[in-house]
Design a protein around this motif. Structure first.
Motif, PDB file in Angstrom:
ATOM      1  N   ALA A 288      93.638   5.950  13.764  1.00  0.00           N
ATOM      2  CA  ALA A 288      92.390   5.237  13.467  1.00  0.00           C
ATOM      3  C   ALA A 288      91.188   6.139  13.695  1.00  0.00           C
ATOM      4  N   GLY A 289      91.253   6.933  14.762  1.00  0.00           N
ATOM      5  CA  GLY A 289      90.161   7.865  15.032  1.00  0.00           C
ATOM      6  C   GLY A 289      90.040   8.927  13.961  1.00  0.00           C
ATOM      7  N   ARG A 290      91.178   9.390  13.468  1.00  0.00           N
ATOM      8  CA  ARG A 290      91.174  10.393  12.396  1.00  0.00           C
ATOM      9  C   ARG A 290      90.568   9.818  11.129  1.00  0.00           C
ATOM     10  N   ARG A 291      90.953   8.583  10.796  1.00  0.00           N
ATOM     11  CA  ARG A 291      90.425   7.942   9.594  1.00  0.00           C
ATOM     12  C   ARG A 291      88.915   7.728   9.722  1.00  0.00           C
ATOM     13  N   GLU A 292      88.475   7.332  10.912  1.00  0.00           N
ATOM     14  CA  GLU A 292      87.040   7.133  11.140  1.00  0.00           C
ATOM     15  C   GLU A 292      86.284   8.448  10.967  1.00  0.00           C
TER      16      GLU A 292
ATOM     17  N   ASP B  16      87.380  17.756  -2.563  1.00  0.00           N
ATOM     18  CA  ASP B  16      87.514  19.021  -1.840  1.00  0.00           C
ATOM     19  C   ASP B  16      86.370  19.199  -0.843  1.00  0.00           C
ATOM     20  N   ASP B  17      85.146  18.814  -1.254  1.00  0.00           N
ATOM     21  CA  ASP B  17      83.992  18.899  -0.355  1.00  0.00           C
ATOM     22  C   ASP B  17      84.218  18.035   0.882  1.00  0.00           C
ATOM     23  N   VAL B  18      84.710  16.818   0.655  1.00  0.00           N
ATOM     24  CA  VAL B  18      84.960  15.908   1.771  1.00  0.00           C
ATOM     25  C   VAL B  18      86.069  16.443   2.663  1.00  0.00           C
ATOM     26  N   ALA B  19      87.122  16.945   2.051  1.00  0.00           N
ATOM     27  CA  ALA B  19      88.243  17.476   2.834  1.00  0.00           C
ATOM     28  C   ALA B  19      87.776  18.607   3.747  1.00  0.00           C
ATOM     29  N   ARG B  20      86.942  19.494   3.221  1.00  0.00           N
ATOM     30  CA  ARG B  20      86.428  20.595   4.045  1.00  0.00           C
ATOM     31  C   ARG B  20      85.561  20.058   5.177  1.00  0.00           C
ATOM     32  N   ALA B  21      84.691  19.102   4.871  1.00  0.00           N
ATOM     33  CA  ALA B  21      83.802  18.554   5.895  1.00  0.00           C
ATOM     34  C   ALA B  21      84.579  17.824   6.985  1.00  0.00           C
ATOM     35  N   ALA B  22      85.667  17.177   6.597  1.00  0.00           N
ATOM     36  CA  ALA B  22      86.464  16.411   7.554  1.00  0.00           C
ATOM     37  C   ALA B  22      87.554  17.245   8.215  1.00  0.00           C
ATOM     38  N   ASP B  23      87.667  18.532   7.791  1.00  0.00           N
ATOM     39  CA  ASP B  23      88.692  19.427   8.325  1.00  0.00           C
ATOM     40  C   ASP B  23      90.085  18.834   8.131  1.00  0.00           C
ATOM     41  N   ILE B  24      90.337  18.446   6.893  1.00  0.00           N
ATOM     42  CA  ILE B  24      91.618  17.857   6.535  1.00  0.00           C
ATOM     43  C   ILE B  24      92.045  18.458   5.197  1.00  0.00           C
ATOM     44  N   SER B  25      93.334  18.496   4.945  1.00  0.00           N
ATOM     45  CA  SER B  25      93.801  19.041   3.679  1.00  0.00           C
ATOM     46  C   SER B  25      93.514  18.051   2.546  1.00  0.00           C
ATOM     47  N   ARG B  26      93.464  18.569   1.334  1.00  0.00           N
ATOM     48  CA  ARG B  26      93.253  17.688   0.186  1.00  0.00           C
ATOM     49  C   ARG B  26      94.373  16.642   0.062  1.00  0.00           C
ATOM     50  N   PRO B  27      95.663  17.039   0.201  1.00  0.00           N
ATOM     51  CA  PRO B  27      96.722  16.025   0.177  1.00  0.00           C
ATOM     52  C   PRO B  27      96.568  15.005   1.306  1.00  0.00           C
ATOM     53  N   GLY B  28      96.130  15.500   2.470  1.00  0.00           N
ATOM     54  CA  GLY B  28      95.919  14.588   3.588  1.00  0.00           C
ATOM     55  C   GLY B  28      94.837  13.566   3.283  1.00  0.00           C
ATOM     56  N   LEU B  29      93.780  14.002   2.599  1.00  0.00           N
ATOM     57  CA  LEU B  29      92.702  13.093   2.230  1.00  0.00           C
ATOM     58  C   LEU B  29      93.200  12.051   1.231  1.00  0.00           C
ATOM     59  N   TYR B  30      93.994  12.482   0.271  1.00  0.00           N
ATOM     60  CA  TYR B  30      94.536  11.547  -0.714  1.00  0.00           C
ATOM     61  C   TYR B  30      95.580  10.613  -0.095  1.00  0.00           C
ATOM     62  N   PHE B  31      96.143  10.989   1.038  1.00  0.00           N
ATOM     63  CA  PHE B  31      97.038  10.079   1.760  1.00  0.00           C
ATOM     64  C   PHE B  31      96.270   8.852   2.228  1.00  0.00           C
ATOM     65  N   TYR B  32      95.009   9.059   2.623  1.00  0.00           N
ATOM     66  CA  TYR B  32      94.178   7.950   3.084  1.00  0.00           C
ATOM     67  C   TYR B  32      93.533   7.194   1.918  1.00  0.00           C
ATOM     68  N   PHE B  33      93.075   7.940   0.915  1.00  0.00           N
ATOM     69  CA  PHE B  33      92.288   7.322  -0.158  1.00  0.00           C
ATOM     70  C   PHE B  33      92.750   7.840  -1.516  1.00  0.00           C
ATOM     71  N   ALA B  34      93.029   6.915  -2.425  1.00  0.00           N
ATOM     72  CA  ALA B  34      93.611   7.272  -3.722  1.00  0.00           C
ATOM     73  C   ALA B  34      92.604   7.901  -4.670  1.00  0.00           C
ATOM     74  N   SER B  35      91.304   7.634  -4.474  1.00  0.00           N
ATOM     75  CA  SER B  35      90.295   8.141  -5.401  1.00  0.00           C
ATOM     76  C   SER B  35      88.967   8.327  -4.687  1.00  0.00           C
ATOM     77  N   LYS B  36      88.069   9.036  -5.323  1.00  0.00           N
ATOM     78  CA  LYS B  36      86.731   9.235  -4.764  1.00  0.00           C
ATOM     79  C   LYS B  36      85.998   7.905  -4.643  1.00  0.00           C
ATOM     80  N   ARG B  37      86.161   7.039  -5.618  1.00  0.00           N
ATOM     81  CA  ARG B  37      85.517   5.729  -5.569  1.00  0.00           C
ATOM     82  C   ARG B  37      86.000   4.931  -4.360  1.00  0.00           C
ATOM     83  N   ASP B  38      87.316   4.932  -4.124  1.00  0.00           N
ATOM     84  CA  ASP B  38      87.864   4.217  -2.970  1.00  0.00           C
ATOM     85  C   ASP B  38      87.306   4.787  -1.672  1.00  0.00           C
ATOM     86  N   LEU B  39      87.226   6.110  -1.598  1.00  0.00           N
ATOM     87  CA  LEU B  39      86.699   6.757  -0.400  1.00  0.00           C
ATOM     88  C   LEU B  39      85.234   6.413  -0.199  1.00  0.00           C
TER      89      LEU B  39
END
Length: 204
Positions: free
Chosen positions: A13-17, A38-61
């Motif tokens: 939960a903390g990671r998602r926050e 990719d911009d968000v992934a870099r800012a959050a220090d997470i991989s692109r696949p990891g980001l898509y694990f949480y959110f399916a699209s930019k709109r959802d994010l």
């Protein structure tokens, strides 16, 4: 069972926050359309696949990031207004600081602009959250009025709440810092509460 297993949901939960907060700032910095996953992934220090694990699209994010921010704003304002051990004046000022004041200034005003600029992507939350906050302010004002004439008290409280909301919106666009917003909002709250108390014969 591994001793660390109970901590995993909390860590997740903390990671998602953290991702949501990084995403909101990234969208505010670049704009919704120019910001990439990719911009968000870099800012959050997470991989692109990891980001898509949480959110399916930019709109959802984007919707999730804004929802997270607004949930926090409403919750903080609600806690301030609910603390009836404190004077109404102080509770109102703190509530408006949480709802509006925190988006004043060079570091955060872009977040407010971002949210206000995309009602099409954020419907229906773009209207639901302001209504929730306005209702909380109205209820706090009505509860502080003298007993009797509940319908009249509700109408008066609603009018004052709308005026305070309009004042906060105007001050937000004028103030250069959060401190300046608070100073001007304090004047507005004091004047309106004085007028409200006089209108119901309850001058302190």
């Amino acid at each position: 069972m591994n001793a660390t297993e109970p901590d995993r949901p909390r860590a997740e939960a903390g990671r998602r926050e953290h991702v949501l907060e990084a995403a909101l700032l990234t969208f505010a910095r670049y704009g919704y359309r120019k910001a990439s996953m990719d911009d968000v992934a870099r800012a959050a220090d997470i991989s692109r696949p990891g980001l898509y694990f949480y959110f399916a699209s930019k709109r959802d994010l984007f919707r999730a990031a804004v929802t997270h921010a607004l949930d926090g704003d409403v919750a903080a304002a609600g806690r301030a207004l609910a603390d009836t051990s404190r004077p109404l004046r102080d509770r109102l000022i703190e509530a408006f600081d949480h709802w509006t004041g925190r988006y004043v200034g060079p570091l955060t005003q872009d977040v407010a602009i971002l949210i206000e600029s995309h009602p099409d992507l954020l419907a229906p939350m773009a209207t639901e959250y302001p209504v929730r906050f306005a209702t909380m302010v109205t209820d706090a004002l009505a509860a502080d009025l003298p007993a009797g004439g509940e319908a009249v008290a509700s109408d008066v409280a609603s009018d004052v709440a709308r005026t305070l909301l309009a004042a906060a919106s105007g001050i937000k666009h004028e103030a250069r810092t959060r401190e300046e917003f608070l100073a001007k909002m304090t004047v507005g709250v004091d004047l309106l509460l004085l007028a409200l108390n006089r209108s119901v014969g309850h001058v302190p």
